[in-house]
Design an enzyme around this catalytic site. Structure first.
Site, short mmCIF file in Angstrom:
data_model
loop_
_atom_site.label_atom_id
_atom_site.label_comp_id
_atom_site.label_asym_id
_atom_site.label_seq_id
_atom_site.Cartn_x
_atom_site.Cartn_y
_atom_site.Cartn_z
N GLU A 26 8.36 -3.25 4.19
CA GLU A 26 7.09 -3.49 3.48
C GLU A 26 6.48 -4.82 3.89
O GLU A 26 7.18 -5.84 3.97
CB GLU A 26 7.36 -3.48 1.98
N GLY A 113 -4.86 5.10 -5.79
CA GLY A 113 -4.47 3.75 -6.17
C GLY A 113 -3.03 3.59 -6.56
O GLY A 113 -2.64 2.60 -7.18
N ALA A 114 -2.18 4.56 -6.16
CA ALA A 114 -0.78 4.55 -6.58
C ALA A 114 0.17 4.06 -5.50
O ALA A 114 1.37 4.25 -5.60
CB ALA A 114 -0.37 5.95 -7.03
N SER A 117 -1.14 5.77 -0.30
CA SER A 117 -2.04 5.82 0.84
C SER A 117 -3.07 6.94 0.78
O SER A 117 -3.30 7.68 1.73
CB SER A 117 -1.24 5.93 2.15
N ASP A 163 0.03 3.12 7.51
CA ASP A 163 -0.46 4.23 6.69
C ASP A 163 -1.16 5.30 7.53
O ASP A 163 -0.81 6.49 7.44
CB ASP A 163 -1.38 3.71 5.59
#
Length: 377
Positions: A26, A113-114, A117, A163
């Protein structure tokens, strides 16, 4: 798609692209590092038809409504939801692709928005459809780079390549170790007897308005001080030379360097079918994101802690840009039915929120749809 047929008739093109969950790696993609995402079994579908010359390009979203662009020279409002759609069309036209005006409808089950992507799924599905409409060839890597340009140049989000690349190029049944410098994708199967659980905290954030850009800028400052092209090239012991006034940059760099090491180790663990080792690396990743990169949040920390102590959990961490959204867990498949209600009940007790928990196998990347519900492998 019924909405498209009702408004404009049978579409000329149908395309889909999936959302993604990142298993480990990440905030390393924009540091030329390594990531390990997989496409998930949630899609965005675009139905597209040609419009008459001189007509506006029009898009209808089942969630957000309708938008139109009368002229390719018309400015695109970066904060409008349709910027992702019009941005793809605008950049393709700039590359000399003969598209012309179009009409499209969008449907999606990717949670917005979770940290799964949804924006990349929309961009990639739109690019896939427009290229099909124009009779142009499809290349997953080139499309991902185009969609990243949309984020940078149109939306104003300085994101990495992960993404759109996994949304465009994922292999069904596999996660992918991605080298974000070379853009090489190396598919890997999950360890036998495991499944991925996606845990939605039901909290939301807007990355453009968050500290995401600050984190990237701190990494770039650290790389300059260390005289490397990107933090991928830095060594952990070199951070000891950084002065006290760069303490924040040192912590950000420490996360990136150790996260790259964890991601490569995770690929080795996955090759060996060592689920326990993979899970331990996920746990360490979350601690680093929480403490060194400071992109977790109260809800994410609570969810990860709850997951760790729930039946069958092998490892868990926050996923995506951070601050809110989803966590991800590696779970023993034979305990998954017990894991889900345990997480939901305990999370409700501490937060008052009703978490959504989904199980997902790795899905395929973007494709043209021959008919609704059917697409090539």
């Amino acid at each position: 798609m019924a909405l498209h047929r009702e408004r404009w008739g049978v579409p000329d093109v149908l395309s889909r692209a999936p959302g993604r969950v990142n298993l480990i790696g990440e905030h390393t993609d924009y540091n030329d590092g390594f990531v390990f995402p997989m496409a998930i079994e949630f899609d965005t579908v675009v139905a597209l038809s040609r419009a008459k010359s001189g007509s506006p390009s029009t898009v209808i979203s089942e969630i957000f409504g309708e938008a139109r662009r009368d002229d390719e020279r018309e400015p695109i409002t970066a904060t409008h939801w349709a910027a992702y759609v019009f941005g793809v069309s605008h950049l393709l036209n700039g590359l000399g692709k003969s598209i012309g005006p179009w009409r499209c409808t969008i449907a999606t089950d990717v949670p917005i928005g979770a940290s799964l992507s949804s924006s990349a799924a929309l961009e990639v599905a739109m690019a896939r459809a427009l290229l099909q409409l124009a009779g142009e060839s499809w290349d997953a890597t080139a499309t991902a780079e185009l969609c990243q340009r949309v984020e940078h140049e149109v939306v104003g989000m300085p994101c990495g390549i992960m993404d759109p690349l996994i949304s465009a190029g994922a292999v069904r049944g596999h996660a992918s170790l991605i080298d974000c410098r070379s853009l090489e994708m190396l598919p890997r199967r999950l360890p036998d007897g495991t499944v991925i659980a996606i845990l939605d905290t039901m909290t939301r954030r807007e990355l453009v308005d968050s500290a995401y850009a600050d984190r990237r800028a701190a990494c770039e400052r650290a790389a300059r001080w260390l005289s490397v092209a990107a933090l991928r090239d830095a060594e952990l012991d070199e951070l000891e030379r950084m002065p006290a006034e760069l303490a924040v940059e040192r912590r950000r760099a420490r996360h990136v360097i150790t996260e790259n090491e964890r991601t490569l180790a995770a690929a080795t663990a996955m090759d060996a079918g060592d689920a326990a080792a993979f899970g331990a690396l996920m746990n360490a990743s979350h601690a680093s994101l929480r403490d060194d990169y400071e992109v977790s949040g109260q809800a994410l920390d609570a969810m990860v802690q709850i997951a760790h102590s729930s039946p069958g959990c092998i490892g868990a961490r926050m996923t995506g840009g951070g601050f809110a959204g989803c966590a991800v867990a590696l779970v023993a498949a034979d305990a998954a039915d017990d894991f889900i209600p345990a997480v939901q009940e305990r999370y409700r007790a501490v937060s008052g929120l009703n978490a959504s928990v989904w199980l997902s196998q790795p899905a395929a990347g973007a494709s043209h749809i021959d008919s609704i519900g059917q697409h090539p492998e």
